[in-house]
Design an enzyme around this catalytic site. Structure first.
Site, PDB file in Angstrom:
ATOM      1  N   SER A  14      -5.548   0.592  50.098  1.00  0.00           N
ATOM      2  CA  SER A  14      -4.512   0.750  49.068  1.00  0.00           C
ATOM      3  C   SER A  14      -3.491  -0.392  49.098  1.00  0.00           C
ATOM      4  O   SER A  14      -2.996  -0.780  50.157  1.00  0.00           O
ATOM      5  CB  SER A  14      -3.774   2.076  49.274  1.00  0.00           C
ATOM      6  OG  SER A  14      -2.683   2.150  48.380  1.00  0.00           O
ATOM      7  N   LYS A  65      -6.536  12.949  43.239  1.00  0.00           N
ATOM      8  CA  LYS A  65      -5.720  12.930  42.019  1.00  0.00           C
ATOM      9  C   LYS A  65      -5.862  14.200  41.167  1.00  0.00           C
ATOM     10  O   LYS A  65      -4.907  14.632  40.532  1.00  0.00           O
ATOM     11  CB  LYS A  65      -6.082  11.713  41.160  1.00  0.00           C
ATOM     12  CG  LYS A  65      -5.460  10.412  41.638  1.00  0.00           C
ATOM     13  CD  LYS A  65      -5.767   9.311  40.634  1.00  0.00           C
ATOM     14  CE  LYS A  65      -5.014   8.059  40.927  1.00  0.00           C
ATOM     15  NZ  LYS A  65      -5.088   7.084  39.830  1.00  0.00           N
ATOM     16  N   ASP A 101       0.218   6.296  35.194  1.00  0.00           N
ATOM     17  CA  ASP A 101      -0.785   5.288  34.815  1.00  0.00           C
ATOM     18  C   ASP A 101      -0.684   4.898  33.333  1.00  0.00           C
ATOM     19  O   ASP A 101      -0.843   3.727  32.989  1.00  0.00           O
ATOM     20  CB  ASP A 101      -2.204   5.791  35.114  1.00  0.00           C
ATOM     21  CG  ASP A 101      -2.519   5.731  36.605  1.00  0.00           C
ATOM     22  OD1 ASP A 101      -1.920   4.905  37.302  1.00  0.00           O
ATOM     23  OD2 ASP A 101      -3.376   6.518  37.052  1.00  0.00           O
ATOM     24  N   ALA A 128     -15.227   5.752  29.661  1.00  0.00           N
ATOM     25  CA  ALA A 128     -14.764   7.142  29.524  1.00  0.00           C
ATOM     26  C   ALA A 128     -14.598   7.781  30.907  1.00  0.00           C
ATOM     27  O   ALA A 128     -14.843   8.969  31.080  1.00  0.00           O
ATOM     28  CB  ALA A 128     -15.733   7.946  28.664  1.00  0.00           C
ATOM     29  N   ALA A 131      -9.852   6.199  34.494  1.00  0.00           N
ATOM     30  CA  ALA A 131      -8.841   5.276  33.979  1.00  0.00           C
ATOM     31  C   ALA A 131      -8.748   5.360  32.454  1.00  0.00           C
ATOM     32  O   ALA A 131      -7.660   5.231  31.882  1.00  0.00           O
ATOM     33  CB  ALA A 131      -9.177   3.844  34.406  1.00  0.00           C
ATOM     34  N   THR A 153     -22.559   6.388  28.743  1.00  0.00           N
ATOM     35  CA  THR A 153     -22.965   7.794  28.645  1.00  0.00           C
ATOM     36  C   THR A 153     -22.171   8.416  27.506  1.00  0.00           C
ATOM     37  O   THR A 153     -20.991   8.768  27.653  1.00  0.00           O
ATOM     38  CB  THR A 153     -22.658   8.535  29.973  1.00  0.00           C
ATOM     39  OG1 THR A 153     -23.168   7.745  31.047  1.00  0.00           O
ATOM     40  CG2 THR A 153     -23.265   9.915  30.002  1.00  0.00           C
TER      41      THR A 153
HETATM   42  P1  NAP Z   1     -14.827   5.709  36.840  1.00  0.00           P
HETATM   43  O1  NAP Z   1     -14.114   7.002  36.585  1.00  0.00           O
HETATM   44  O2  NAP Z   1     -15.887   5.655  37.863  1.00  0.00           O
HETATM   45  O3  NAP Z   1     -15.450   5.220  35.424  1.00  0.00           O
HETATM   46  C1  NAP Z   1     -16.279   4.079  35.374  1.00  0.00           C
HETATM   47  C2  NAP Z   1     -16.562   3.713  33.932  1.00  0.00           C
HETATM   48  O4  NAP Z   1     -17.319   2.500  33.932  1.00  0.00           O
HETATM   49  C3  NAP Z   1     -17.400   4.749  33.169  1.00  0.00           C
HETATM   50  O5  NAP Z   1     -17.027   4.731  31.819  1.00  0.00           O
HETATM   51  C4  NAP Z   1     -18.822   4.200  33.364  1.00  0.00           C
HETATM   52  O6  NAP Z   1     -19.724   4.597  32.373  1.00  0.00           O
HETATM   53  C5  NAP Z   1     -18.548   2.709  33.252  1.00  0.00           C
HETATM   54  N1  NAP Z   1     -19.611   1.920  33.885  1.00  0.00           N
HETATM   55  C6  NAP Z   1     -19.844   1.753  35.208  1.00  0.00           C
HETATM   56  N2  NAP Z   1     -20.924   0.956  35.403  1.00  0.00           N
HETATM   57  C7  NAP Z   1     -21.378   0.643  34.165  1.00  0.00           C
HETATM   58  C8  NAP Z   1     -22.463  -0.140  33.693  1.00  0.00           C
HETATM   59  N3  NAP Z   1     -23.302  -0.761  34.548  1.00  0.00           N
HETATM   60  N4  NAP Z   1     -22.649  -0.273  32.354  1.00  0.00           N
HETATM   61  C9  NAP Z   1     -21.813   0.340  31.496  1.00  0.00           C
HETATM   62  N5  NAP Z   1     -20.748   1.102  31.874  1.00  0.00           N
HETATM   63  C10 NAP Z   1     -20.552   1.234  33.204  1.00  0.00           C
HETATM   64  O7  NAP Z   1     -13.810   4.548  37.243  1.00  0.00           O
HETATM   65  P2  NAP Z   1     -12.251   4.427  36.826  1.00  0.00           P
HETATM   66  O8  NAP Z   1     -11.418   5.045  37.858  1.00  0.00           O
HETATM   67  O9  NAP Z   1     -12.113   4.861  35.407  1.00  0.00           O
HETATM   68  O10 NAP Z   1     -12.036   2.828  36.960  1.00  0.00           O
HETATM   69  C11 NAP Z   1     -12.674   1.917  36.086  1.00  0.00           C
HETATM   70  C12 NAP Z   1     -12.110   0.511  36.305  1.00  0.00           C
HETATM   71  O11 NAP Z   1     -10.711   0.481  36.044  1.00  0.00           O
HETATM   72  C13 NAP Z   1     -12.270  -0.016  37.748  1.00  0.00           C
HETATM   73  O12 NAP Z   1     -12.623  -1.379  37.674  1.00  0.00           O
HETATM   74  C14 NAP Z   1     -10.882   0.117  38.337  1.00  0.00           C
HETATM   75  O13 NAP Z   1     -10.615  -0.850  39.344  1.00  0.00           O
HETATM   76  C15 NAP Z   1     -10.027  -0.154  37.115  1.00  0.00           C
HETATM   77  N6  NAP Z   1      -8.683   0.463  37.205  1.00  0.00           N
HETATM   78  C16 NAP Z   1      -7.595  -0.349  37.108  1.00  0.00           C
HETATM   79  C17 NAP Z   1      -6.322   0.193  37.187  1.00  0.00           C
HETATM   80  C18 NAP Z   1      -5.122  -0.705  37.101  1.00  0.00           C
HETATM   81  O14 NAP Z   1      -4.032  -0.276  37.467  1.00  0.00           O
HETATM   82  N7  NAP Z   1      -5.257  -1.915  36.604  1.00  0.00           N
HETATM   83  C19 NAP Z   1      -6.155   1.575  37.341  1.00  0.00           C
HETATM   84  C20 NAP Z   1      -7.305   2.383  37.436  1.00  0.00           C
HETATM   85  C21 NAP Z   1      -8.568   1.802  37.364  1.00  0.00           C
HETATM   86  P3  NAP Z   1     -20.612   5.935  32.544  1.00  0.00           P
HETATM   87  O15 NAP Z   1     -19.715   7.074  32.184  1.00  0.00           O
HETATM   88  O16 NAP Z   1     -21.742   5.750  31.627  1.00  0.00           O
HETATM   89  O17 NAP Z   1     -21.019   5.978  34.000  1.00  0.00           O
END
Ligand code: NAP
Length: 277
Positions: A14, A65, A101, A128, A131, A153
Site C-alpha cells: 500500500s 472494502k 474514490d 465494469a 473501480a 464480460t
Molecule cells: P477489477 O475489479 O478486477 O476489474 C478489472 C476490470 O478489467 C474488469 O472490467 C475486467 O473485465 C477488465 N479486464 C481485465 N483483464 C482484461 C482483459 N484482458 N481484457 C479486457 N478487459 C479486462 O479491478 P479494479 O479494482 O476495478 O481495478 C482496475 C484498474 O484500475 C487497475 O489497473 C487498478 O490499478 C486501477 N485503479 C486505479 C485507482 C486509482 O486511484 N488511480 C483506483 C482503483 C483502481 P471482465 O469483467 O471482463 O473481467
C-alpha cells in the site's frame, strides 16, 4: 495524538502510509499513520482493536472494502451507492463509512482540465469492475447526461447499468463495438486493468474521437499508458491515474487530522520515487 491506519491483507504494497506520513510531516501534525494487516476472518475483531486503541479512523483496502460495510454504524451516500467503504472515521466508538474514490476521480480531472464541465456530457467507461463503480457514481453525481459502459464480460456491464440507472442514464455497449459511437463521447475513461504493468495494453482506436474530448486512464503504473500516449499524439487532453489515488486521500486526511492537505507536483514526484519510510 491522532492515530490513523490502512487495513488490508496483504498490506505491504500500500502507498497510503507513504502518502499520509508525507502530509503528517509537512503539516507538523502530532499524529501517526501505519499499515495494519488484518485477515478476512479477523476483520470484526481487528476493527474493534483499532477502536479500543483510540484510532481516529482508517483506510480500507483489498479484500475488506465490501466486507466492512455491515460493520459500520453509518455510511455516506457515495459508499452506499458504490457498495464499498475505503475510509472510516471513528467518533465516540461509532464508525462512519465513507467512499472517497469518486471524489478522487472527479477532483483529479478538475485539477488537470480546469475548464471541465461534466453537466450534460456523454462518457464512455471501459470496464465494469470495482473501480468502474466509483467512476460511474462520480460521473452520475456530476450530472453527466449518459454513462456508456463497455466491458469484456457484457453481463457485468449490464448489471452495473441496471443498478445505476435510478441515479442517471446508463447505456451498455458491447466490448467489440466500443469505438462505434466514439465521435459522440466527451469523456473516455479506462477503468480496466489493461495497460497496467504485467497486463496487455489496451488497444483502442481513438481516430473518431473529438479533439475537445478528455481521455482518462485510472491505471497509474505506468503513468503514461498507451491509451494516454495516443490521446496526446491526437492532441486530446489526457489525464493520468496517479491524481485519483492522491485526491481520494484528501477527504480522509482532513476528517482525521482537521487539515485539508494539498496535492502538489512535489507530492506526485515523491510518491513516484522508490522507497519511502
Ligand atoms: P477489477 O475489479 O478486477 O476489474 C478489472 C476490470 O478489467 C474488469 O472490467 C475486467 O473485465 C477488465 N479486464 C481485465 N483483464 C482484461 C482483459 N484482458 N481484457 C479486457 N478487459 C479486462 O479491478 P479494479 O479494482 O476495478 O481495478 C482496475 C484498474 O484500475 C487497475 O489497473 C487498478 O490499478 C486501477 N485503479 C486505479 C485507482 C486509482 O486511484 N488511480 C483506483 C482503483 C483502481 P471482465 O469483467 O471482463 O473481467
Amino acid at each position: 495524538m491522532d492515530k490513523a491506519a490502512v487495513i488490508g491483507c496483504p498490506i505491504a504494497h500500500s502507498l497510503s502510509p507513504k502518502l499520509h506520513q508525507y502530509w503528517i510531516e509537512k503539516y507538523g501534525i502530532s499524529g501517526t499513520y501505519e499499515a495494519v494487516e488484518i485477515k478476512s476472518d479477523n476483520l470484526e475483531e481487528g476493527v474493534k482493536g483499532l477502536i479500543d486503541h483510540g484510532y481516529t479512523g482508517f483506510n480500507v483496502t483489498i479484500p475488506h472494502k465490501e466486507a466492512i460495510v455491515p460493520l459500520v454504524d453509518d455510511i455516506d451516500d457515495f459508499a452506499r451507492l458504490i457498495g464499498a467503504v475505503n475510509t472510516v472515521v471513528i467518533n465516540n466508538g461509532k464508525l462512519l463509512g465513507k467512499n472517497t474514490d469518486a471524489y478522487g476521480f472527479i477532483e483529479n480531472i478538475r485539477q488537470q482540465v480546469h475548464d471541465i464541465d461534466f453537466v450534460g456530457k456523454k462518457a464512455l467507461v471501459l470496464g465494469a469492475g470495482g473501480a468502474a463503480r466509483a467512476v460511474i457514481v462520480g460521473l452520475l453525481k456530476e450530472n453527466v447526461a449518459t454513462v456508456c459502459i463497455t466491458n469484456r464480460t457484457i453481463e457485468k456491464a449490464q448489471a452495473l447499468a441496471n443498478e445505476f440507472q435510478p441515479v442517471g442514464e446508463c447505456e451498455v455497449i458491447p466490448w467489440e463495438e466500443k469505438e462505434v459511437k466514439l465521435q459522440e463521447m466527451d469523456l473516455v475513461i479506462n477503468t480496466t486493468s489493461l495497460g497496467m504493468d504485467h497486463f496487455p495494453p489496451l488497444d483502442f482506436n481513438l481516430s473518431s474521437l473529438s479533439e475537445k474530448a478528455v481521455v482518462v486512464d485510472i491505471v497509474y503504473k505506468p503513468l503514461e499508458t498507451k491509451l494516454l500516449k495516443e490521446a496526446k499524439e491526437k492532441g486530446v487532453k489526457a489525464v493520468d491515474g496517479l491524481g485519483m489515488l492522491l485526491y481520494q486521500a484528501v477527504p480522509a486526511f482532513e476528517a482525521w487530522f482537521n487539515i485539508k492537505p494539498e496535492v502538489t507536483p512535489e507530492l506526485r514526484k515523491y510518491i513516484l520515487s522508490e522507497g519511502g519510510r
